[in-house]
Design a protein around this motif. Structure first.
Motif, PDB file in Angstrom:
ATOM      1  N   GLU A  42      12.317  -3.439  11.700  1.00 40.57           N
ATOM      2  CA  GLU A  42      11.069  -3.945  11.137  1.00 40.57           C
ATOM      3  C   GLU A  42       9.919  -2.999  11.440  1.00 40.57           C
ATOM      4  N   ILE A  43       9.101  -2.755  10.434  1.00 41.47           N
ATOM      5  CA  ILE A  43       7.869  -1.995  10.609  1.00 41.47           C
ATOM      6  C   ILE A  43       6.733  -2.850  10.072  1.00 41.47           C
TER       7      ILE A  43
ATOM      8  N   ILE B 139      12.672  -2.914   6.879  1.00 43.84           N
ATOM      9  CA  ILE B 139      11.809  -3.803   6.108  1.00 43.84           C
ATOM     10  C   ILE B 139      10.368  -3.703   6.594  1.00 43.84           C
ATOM     11  N   GLY B 140       9.435  -3.833   5.661  1.00 44.63           N
ATOM     12  CA  GLY B 140       8.016  -3.840   5.983  1.00 44.63           C
ATOM     13  C   GLY B 140       7.546  -5.269   6.169  1.00 44.63           C
TER      14      GLY B 140
ATOM     15  N   LEU C  69       0.833  -1.190   0.000  1.00 40.57           N
ATOM     16  CA  LEU C  69       0.000   0.000   0.000  1.00 40.57           C
ATOM     17  C   LEU C  69       0.876   1.251   0.000  1.00 40.57           C
ATOM     18  N   PRO C  70       0.463   2.293  -0.713  1.00 43.16           N
ATOM     19  CA  PRO C  70       1.244   3.535  -0.743  1.00 43.16           C
ATOM     20  C   PRO C  70       1.550   4.082   0.646  1.00 43.16           C
ATOM     21  N   VAL C  71       0.588   3.955   1.561  1.00 37.53           N
ATOM     22  CA  VAL C  71       0.812   4.480   2.908  1.00 37.53           C
ATOM     23  C   VAL C  71       1.920   3.700   3.620  1.00 37.53           C
ATOM     24  N   ASP C  72       2.026   2.400   3.342  1.00 43.97           N
ATOM     25  CA  ASP C  72       3.095   1.608   3.950  1.00 43.97           C
ATOM     26  C   ASP C  72       4.444   1.919   3.314  1.00 43.97           C
TER      27      ASP C  72
END
Length: 338
Positions: free
Chosen positions: A191-192, A114-115, A94-97
């Motif tokens: 990490e997020i 990293i997401g 997602l753009p927000v992420d």
């Protein structure tokens, strides 16, 4: 503002929608690598170029790892200083992420962000199983826990760009190799957690379950092969030395000395990377043989336990001992030696 790098192979309109949303959110530089998608997909890339994206092209499909390296090399050439966020082209990020990863990269000072996906709700079995398996393998081999080792949403500081181009791997194994190398070098990984998005049961993924899984797990496969060959050599020498009248201790030590030299050579050259220069060899060699001594002590102790005290036949005792020490040896070599 950092660059958004998107490797793309046969993308659809979701790539253009992602570009539109990103441009509404911020004035990102967007770099797209067309990984040999072919003429049928040129209109999509031409549209992306028309709205201000930089598009690089591979004449044939070369794999995600190579597409990322092409993008990193371009950023080095133009003097990128604010870092890069890599995202997939199929709408799963997602753009927000993407924006959250970019903000964390700028604010936290971490060189690698990293997401990580939560993997809650309706998640395709192959995605959930694959990530669980690679997470366990990664945690075991590095001693570092990462919730999502397969995520394609990652942020890198500009200082890592040259290093990123040197990581081996051309396809999906590249991103796992990158994490393995980062752990080996002590690179801090932040990490997020991000939303998990799977469209049409993840049918848009170009990951090939068999071929690409082999590539991802290749380091462990090679280590297993090297260990099996070394174990066979160790086994034969043990029987020979024991057969000519050597004591158990002399037989175990003599066999292990020969097989460990063979094992070190194989692991250094084929398993953990063949790019070691003399300085790195001098560094890894004493650590390896310190580990050999530790394993030898454990090996001898277990052999006495199984063969002398419990009375298990020599061959069975040897097999049981090697099985007991296999995982420990792999973990120790990945973590401390190479």
């Amino acid at each position: 503002m950092c660059t958004i790098l998107i490797p793309a192979y046969e993308p659809d309109e979701r790539l253009l929608k992602l570009i539109e949303q990103l441009k509404k959110m911020s004035n990102y530089r967007i770099l797209i690598v067309d990984d040999g998608s072919g003429e049928a997909y040129r209109p999509i890339f031409d549209t992306a170029a028309a709205v201000g994206c930089t598009v690089l092209r591979h004449p044939v499909n070369r794999g995600k790892g190579r597409a990322l390296k092409t993008g990193f090399q371009h950023l080095i050439e133009i003097g990128e200083t604010r870092g890069v966020v890599c995202a997939d082209s199929d709408g799963q990020h997602l753009p927000v992420d993407i924006q959250r990863i970019a903000s964390a990269l700028q604010k936290s000072g971490s060189s690698l962000v990293i997401g990580s996906r939560h993997f809650t709700g309706k998640v395709p079995f192959r995605s959930k199983f694959g990530n669980t398996a690679t997470r366990l393998v990664y945690s075991f081999t590095t001693g570092t826990k990462i919730h999502d080792t397969q995520t394609g949403l990652r942020g890198y500081s500009s200082g890592l760009l040259k290093w990123l181009c040197q990581i081996p791997g051309e396809r999906f194994e590249y991103e796992m190799n990158l994490l393995l190398e980062a752990a080996r070098q002590g690179c801090r990984i932040e990490e997020i957690f991000i939303d998990t998005v799977y469209l049409d049961d993840n049918k848009s993924s170009h990951f090939r379950p068999l071929a690409d899984s082999v590539r991802v797990y290749l380091p462990l496969i090679l280590f297993s092969a090297s260990s099996i060959l070394s174990a066979l050599l160790d086994f034969v020498l043990l029987l020979l030395l024991r057969g000519i009248g050597g004591s158990l201790a002399v037989s175990v030590i003599g066999a292990r000395a020969c097989s460990s030299i063979f094992n070190y050579t194989m692991n250094r050259k084929y398993v953990f990377g063949s790019r070691q220069n003399k300085a790195k060899v001098y560094s890894s060699l004493p650590k390896y043989f310190a580990l050999v001594i530790a394993v030898l002590v454990l090996n001898l102790g277990l052999m006495y336990l199984y063969n002398e005290w419990i009375g298990i036949p020599l061959i069975a005792a040897k097999l049981l001992t090697e099985a007991s020490l296999f995982l420990f040896s792999y973990w120790a070599q990945r973590k401390y030696v190479y």
